[in-house]
Scaffold this active site. Structure first.
Site, PDB file in Angstrom:
ATOM      1  N   GLU A  88       0.896  -1.032   0.175  1.00 50.38           N
ATOM      2  CA  GLU A  88      -0.109   0.014  -0.039  1.00 50.38           C
ATOM      3  C   GLU A  88       0.809   1.240  -0.014  1.00 50.38           C
ATOM      4  O   GLU A  88       1.770   1.564   0.916  1.00 50.38           O
ATOM      5  CB  GLU A  88      -0.830   0.146   1.201  1.00 50.38           C
ATOM      6  CG  GLU A  88      -2.038   0.914   1.082  1.00 50.38           C
ATOM      7  CD  GLU A  88      -1.949   2.158   1.127  1.00 50.38           C
ATOM      8  OE1 GLU A  88      -2.281   3.005   0.189  1.00 50.38           O
ATOM      9  OE2 GLU A  88      -1.224   2.935   1.993  1.00 50.38           O
ATOM     10  N   HIS A  89       0.813   2.148  -1.102  1.00 44.78           N
ATOM     11  CA  HIS A  89       1.729   2.841  -1.272  1.00 44.78           C
ATOM     12  C   HIS A  89       1.737   4.407  -0.525  1.00 44.78           C
ATOM     13  O   HIS A  89       2.496   5.102  -0.452  1.00 44.78           O
ATOM     14  CB  HIS A  89       2.069   3.194  -2.816  1.00 44.78           C
ATOM     15  CG  HIS A  89       0.689   3.719  -3.275  1.00 44.78           C
ATOM     16  ND1 HIS A  89       0.348   5.046  -3.267  1.00 44.78           N
ATOM     17  CD2 HIS A  89      -0.397   2.968  -3.957  1.00 44.78           C
ATOM     18  CE1 HIS A  89      -0.834   5.216  -3.965  1.00 44.78           C
ATOM     19  NE2 HIS A  89      -1.202   4.093  -4.380  1.00 44.78           N
TER      20      HIS A  89
END
Length: 135
Positions: free
Chosen positions: A73-74
Site C-alpha cells: 500500500e503506497h
C-alpha cells in the site's frame, strides 16, 4: 449491527495497536490449493478476507504449500523502497543467508483471534459469497 460497540473492548484495542505498530504484516494462509499465477493473485489481493490489513505498507503472504507474495500500500511510503525490498527478498535465498551469517534482530507479536467462532461464522456467511464472486 452485530458488532456495534464491540470495537471499544480492551482486546480489540490491544489487537489494533499491535497491528498498527508493525512495519510489516505477515499473513500466514492455510490454503494449499494455490498453484497458478491467477490463484496467487487472488490470494494476495484478498485471500479468504480474514487476515489482510489493507492500510499496512507491506504485507507478506505465505501459504501452507510455500507460495508467497507481497501486498503493498503506497500511501505510507514511496514505491521505490518497497520495490527494493521485494527485489531483495526475491533474490536472497536461505543458503545466501547462511553463508553470510546474516543476523537479524526482530520483534514479532502474535495477535490472538478477537472474534468468537460464532461471530466468524456469521461474517463468513455474509462475506463469503461476495469474496467468491470477486466483488
Amino acid at each position: 449491527r452485530a458488532i456495534t460497540g464491540f470495537w471499544t473492548t480492551v482486546e480489540i484495542k490491544k489487537a489494533l495497536e499491535t497491528l498498527q505498530s508493525g512495519a510489516v504484516l505477515l499473513c500466514l494462509d492455510d490454503d494449499e490449493s494455490v498453484v497458478s499465477r491467477a490463484e496467487c493473485a487472488r490470494l494476495l489481493l484478498y485471500g479468504n478476507g480474514e487476515n489482510r490489513w489493507y492500510d499496512k505498507s507491506v504485507q507478506l503472504v505465505v501459504t501452507k504449500n510455500g507460495k508467497a507474495g507481497m501486498v503493498g500500500e503506497h500511501s505510507m511510503m514511496d514505491g521505490m523502497p518497497v520495490v527494493r525490498f521485494a527485489d531483495y527478498i526475491t533474490k536472497t535465498n536461505y543458503a545466501d543467508v547462511q553463508a553470510n551469517e546474516i543476523q537479524a534482530s526482530m520483534t514479532s507479536s502474535r495477535v490472538e483471534p478477537i472474534f468468537s467462532n460464532d461471530l466468524m461464522q456469521q461474517i463468513r456467511g455474509t462475506a463469503g459469497p461476495l469474496i467468491k464472486k470477486g466483488t
